[in-house]
Design a protein around this motif. Structure first.
Motif, mmCIF file in Angstrom:
data_model
loop_
_atom_site.group_PDB
_atom_site.id
_atom_site.type_symbol
_atom_site.label_atom_id
_atom_site.label_comp_id
_atom_site.label_asym_id
_atom_site.label_seq_id
_atom_site.Cartn_x
_atom_site.Cartn_y
_atom_site.Cartn_z
ATOM 1 N N VAL A 188 -50.128 3.948 -6.543
ATOM 2 C CA VAL A 188 -49.877 4.970 -5.521
ATOM 3 C C VAL A 188 -48.665 5.782 -5.944
ATOM 4 C CG1 VAL A 188 -49.378 5.435 -3.095
ATOM 5 C CG2 VAL A 188 -50.819 3.478 -3.712
ATOM 6 N N VAL A 189 -48.816 7.095 -5.956
ATOM 7 C CA VAL A 189 -47.741 7.997 -6.376
ATOM 8 C C VAL A 189 -47.574 9.074 -5.310
ATOM 9 C CG1 VAL A 189 -47.132 9.802 -8.041
ATOM 10 C CG2 VAL A 189 -48.008 7.610 -8.847
ATOM 11 N N THR A 190 -46.335 9.409 -5.006
ATOM 12 C CA THR A 190 -46.042 10.481 -4.058
ATOM 13 C C THR A 190 -45.338 11.616 -4.790
ATOM 14 O OG1 THR A 190 -45.826 8.908 -2.227
ATOM 15 C CG2 THR A 190 -44.858 11.095 -1.924
ATOM 16 N N ILE A 191 -45.874 12.827 -4.658
ATOM 17 C CA ILE A 191 -45.297 13.999 -5.315
ATOM 18 C C ILE A 191 -45.272 15.159 -4.326
ATOM 19 C CG2 ILE A 191 -46.083 13.307 -7.615
ATOM 20 C CD1 ILE A 191 -48.321 15.426 -7.319
ATOM 21 N N GLU A 192 -44.738 16.278 -4.758
ATOM 22 C CA GLU A 192 -44.720 17.491 -3.956
ATOM 23 C C GLU A 192 -45.738 18.486 -4.512
ATOM 24 O OE1 GLU A 192 -43.068 17.969 -1.135
ATOM 25 O OE2 GLU A 192 -42.368 15.891 -1.336
ATOM 26 N N PRO A 193 -46.247 19.395 -3.668
ATOM 27 C CA PRO A 193 -47.167 20.422 -4.176
ATOM 28 C C PRO A 193 -46.544 21.193 -5.339
ATOM 29 C CG PRO A 193 -47.149 20.437 -1.779
ATOM 30 C CD PRO A 193 -46.049 19.507 -2.201
ATOM 31 N N GLY A 194 -47.357 21.467 -6.347
ATOM 32 C CA GLY A 194 -46.880 22.167 -7.534
ATOM 33 C C GLY A 194 -46.458 21.238 -8.655
ATOM 34 N N GLN A 195 -46.415 19.933 -8.388
ATOM 35 C CA GLN A 195 -46.019 18.984 -9.427
ATOM 36 C C GLN A 195 -47.244 18.433 -10.160
ATOM 37 O OE1 GLN A 195 -43.409 16.223 -7.192
ATOM 38 N NE2 GLN A 195 -41.694 17.146 -8.309
ATOM 39 N N THR A 196 -46.974 17.874 -11.344
ATOM 40 C CA THR A 196 -48.036 17.407 -12.229
ATOM 41 C C THR A 196 -47.970 15.895 -12.401
ATOM 42 O OG1 THR A 196 -48.035 19.497 -13.449
ATOM 43 C CG2 THR A 196 -48.995 17.594 -14.569
ATOM 44 N N VAL A 197 -49.132 15.267 -12.377
ATOM 45 C CA VAL A 197 -49.243 13.835 -12.649
ATOM 46 C C VAL A 197 -49.942 13.663 -13.993
ATOM 47 C CG1 VAL A 197 -50.266 11.645 -11.911
ATOM 48 C CG2 VAL A 197 -49.276 13.200 -10.219
ATOM 49 N N GLU A 252 -64.171 4.818 -13.676
ATOM 50 C CA GLU A 252 -65.629 4.758 -13.562
ATOM 51 C C GLU A 252 -66.221 3.422 -14.017
ATOM 52 O OE1 GLU A 252 -69.126 8.114 -14.197
ATOM 53 O OE2 GLU A 252 -67.242 8.258 -15.307
ATOM 54 N N PRO A 253 -65.833 2.891 -15.195
ATOM 55 C CA PRO A 253 -66.445 1.624 -15.621
ATOM 56 C C PRO A 253 -66.038 0.432 -14.758
ATOM 57 C CG PRO A 253 -65.462 2.790 -17.483
ATOM 58 C CD PRO A 253 -64.967 3.441 -16.244
ATOM 59 N N HIS A 254 -64.921 0.557 -14.011
ATOM 60 C CA HIS A 254 -64.409 -0.589 -13.263
ATOM 61 C C HIS A 254 -64.269 -0.296 -11.771
ATOM 62 C CE1 HIS A 254 -62.817 -1.074 -17.464
ATOM 63 N NE2 HIS A 254 -63.457 -2.212 -17.297
ATOM 64 N N VAL A 255 -65.056 0.658 -11.271
ATOM 65 C CA VAL A 255 -64.961 1.000 -9.852
ATOM 66 C C VAL A 255 -65.385 -0.175 -8.978
ATOM 67 C CG1 VAL A 255 -67.291 1.995 -9.760
ATOM 68 C CG2 VAL A 255 -65.535 2.765 -8.134
ATOM 69 N N SER A 256 -66.337 -0.987 -9.452
ATOM 70 C CA SER A 256 -66.787 -2.142 -8.664
ATOM 71 C C SER A 256 -65.711 -3.219 -8.580
ATOM 72 C CB SER A 256 -68.063 -2.737 -9.272
ATOM 73 O OG SER A 256 -67.813 -3.218 -10.584
ATOM 74 N N MET A 257 -64.706 -3.139 -9.469
ATOM 75 C CA MET A 257 -63.604 -4.096 -9.463
ATOM 76 C C MET A 257 -62.394 -3.530 -8.729
ATOM 77 S SD MET A 257 -63.954 -5.484 -13.384
ATOM 78 C CE MET A 257 -62.911 -6.904 -13.077
ATOM 79 N N LYS A 258 -62.640 -2.465 -7.948
ATOM 80 C CA LYS A 258 -61.592 -1.841 -7.132
ATOM 81 C C LYS A 258 -60.446 -1.298 -7.981
ATOM 82 C CE LYS A 258 -63.814 -2.896 -3.379
ATOM 83 N NZ LYS A 258 -64.573 -1.835 -2.667
ATOM 84 N N MET A 259 -60.786 -0.714 -9.138
ATOM 85 C CA MET A 259 -59.759 -0.076 -9.954
ATOM 86 C C MET A 259 -59.600 1.355 -9.458
ATOM 87 S SD MET A 259 -59.376 0.029 -14.097
ATOM 88 C CE MET A 259 -57.953 0.800 -14.882
ATOM 89 N N HIS A 260 -58.731 1.506 -8.449
ATOM 90 C CA HIS A 260 -58.521 2.781 -7.782
ATOM 91 C C HIS A 260 -57.053 3.169 -7.827
ATOM 92 C CE1 HIS A 260 -62.387 1.567 -6.007
ATOM 93 N NE2 HIS A 260 -62.577 2.840 -5.692
ATOM 94 N N GLY A 261 -56.808 4.425 -7.496
ATOM 95 C CA GLY A 261 -55.445 4.909 -7.352
ATOM 96 C C GLY A 261 -55.427 6.078 -6.389
ATOM 97 N N GLU A 262 -54.243 6.459 -5.961
ATOM 98 C CA GLU A 262 -54.149 7.616 -5.077
ATOM 99 C C GLU A 262 -52.850 8.367 -5.319
ATOM 100 O OE1 GLU A 262 -52.959 6.678 -0.734
ATOM 101 O OE2 GLU A 262 -54.057 4.895 -1.405
ATOM 102 N N ILE A 263 -52.945 9.669 -5.124
ATOM 103 C CA ILE A 263 -51.798 10.557 -5.262
ATOM 104 C C ILE A 263 -51.574 11.220 -3.908
ATOM 105 C CG2 ILE A 263 -50.770 12.444 -6.573
ATOM 106 C CD1 ILE A 263 -51.655 10.093 -8.315
ATOM 107 N N ILE A 264 -50.433 10.968 -3.300
ATOM 108 C CA ILE A 264 -50.094 11.586 -2.020
ATOM 109 C C ILE A 264 -49.260 12.827 -2.326
ATOM 110 C CG2 ILE A 264 -48.968 11.275 0.211
ATOM 111 C CD1 ILE A 264 -49.319 8.222 -0.249
ATOM 112 N N VAL A 265 -49.815 13.979 -2.007
ATOM 113 C CA VAL A 265 -49.155 15.252 -2.302
ATOM 114 C C VAL A 265 -48.565 15.809 -1.008
ATOM 115 C CG1 VAL A 265 -49.388 17.526 -3.347
ATOM 116 C CG2 VAL A 265 -50.885 15.651 -4.096
#
Length: 307
Positions: A188-197, A252-265
């Motif tokens: 989980v990453v938190t950034i501001e609009p206009g920033q790059t991940v 994609e290859p590990h979506v069934s193993m809950k390999m997820h992430g999120e970016i809070i902008v």
């Protein structure tokens, strides 16, 4: 007689253990001297293959860190595999990473010294207990003088550092892989609009990618959404987020193993984040919701009884 044989055997062992020495004709240029040593045939062949012989026959002065034939063998360099313009450019880059424009004698080398090689990359020296190393290579014979510079014999081929895939890109956060390869870190990453991940991993044991999904831990991909492309063991991908939103993605290859992430902008937009989801699933939240529902039902019954 037996003592003589033993002494001879010990002397042979000592000679075998000693580093070989390289002599040179100071009136000859660097390639000519390298050709005459008998232990730099691979280097001379590589210089010819890369069309660099004439360059190192120039006025200079040059300082050349010359890997031995054994060093080329250990590095697995096969000149027959360099046959396209791109591959030959790679060979030129490797060879010029062994050349410094100017004279650097052993007396000038200090621990921590860094110099820019002819290919534009920086090489660093270490000096420990009198042993001089450039990168991972040890200088086995120093200060072999030639007419246009100095040769230092080394026991490994120097490999130029890999180019920074994000050169010129301001990464507000860089995401990699967990040790076991089944998760993103940080997830989980938190950034501001206009920033790059930036997402980056190299030579991973498995292929991974980044692909946008439509919600928290979802396995439904967004049509035309953000993606790093096909899964790969080496990925260098970046994306700039311009609006308040919560961006969900998966491997994609590990979506069934809950390999997820999120970016809070910014404020996360209108989508609920994983922390919101967790709070909704928490026992305290559920209990509070049930109590409020019961109180609402009681109030309705009281109102009806008073009518």
């Amino acid at each position: 007689m037996r003592k003589s044989i033993v002494y001879t055997f010990v002397a042979c062992l000592l000679l075998a253990a000693m580093p070989y020495s390289v002599t040179a004709d100071a009136s000859e240029d660097i390639p000519t001297n390298a050709e005459a040593t008998g232990v730099h045939d691979s280097l001379v062949a590589a210089l010819a293959h890369a069309d660099l012989v004439a360059t190192l026959q120039g006025d200079g002065p040059f300082t050349v860190f010359a890997p031995t034939d054994q060093a080329f063998t250990d590095a697995g360099i096969d000149l027959d595999s360099f046959d396209t313009p791109e591959e030959n450019a790679t060979l030129v880059d490797i060879l010029l990473y062994h050349v410094y424009s100017g004279n650097v004698s052993s007396s000038e080398v200090t621990d921590g010294l860094s110099v820019e090689m002819v290919n534009g990359d920086v090489a660093s020296f270490t000096v420990v207990d009198g042993v001089v190393k450039i990168g991972e290579a040890t200088v086995t014979t120093a200060d072999v003088n030639a007419s246009n510079g100095i040769i230092h014999v080394i026991d490994k081929v120097l490999m130029p550092p890999a180019d920074d895939p994000f050169d010129g890109i301001d990464c507000a956060a860089t995401i990699g892989l967990t040790t076991d390869g089944y998760g993103f870190t940080p997830s989980v990453v938190t950034i501001e609009p206009g920033q790059t991940v930036c997402w980056s991993w190299a030579d991973a044991s498995m292929a991974h990618n980044v692909k946008q999904v439509d919600g928290f831990q979802s396995s439904t991909y967004v049509a035309g959404g953000v993606t790093s492309g096909a899964p790969a063991q080496t990925v260098a991908f970046h994306h700039t987020f311009t609006e308040n939103q919560t961006f969900y993605y998966a491997c994609e290859p590990h979506v069934s193993m809950k390999m997820h992430g999120e970016i809070i902008v910014g404020d996360g937009g209108s989508q609920s984040t994983s922390s919101d989801k967790d709070s909704e699933d928490a026992p305290g939240f559920v209990a509070s919701s049930m109590i409020l529902a019961m109180l609402g039902a009681v109030l309705v019954m009281v109102r009806r009884s008073n009518q």
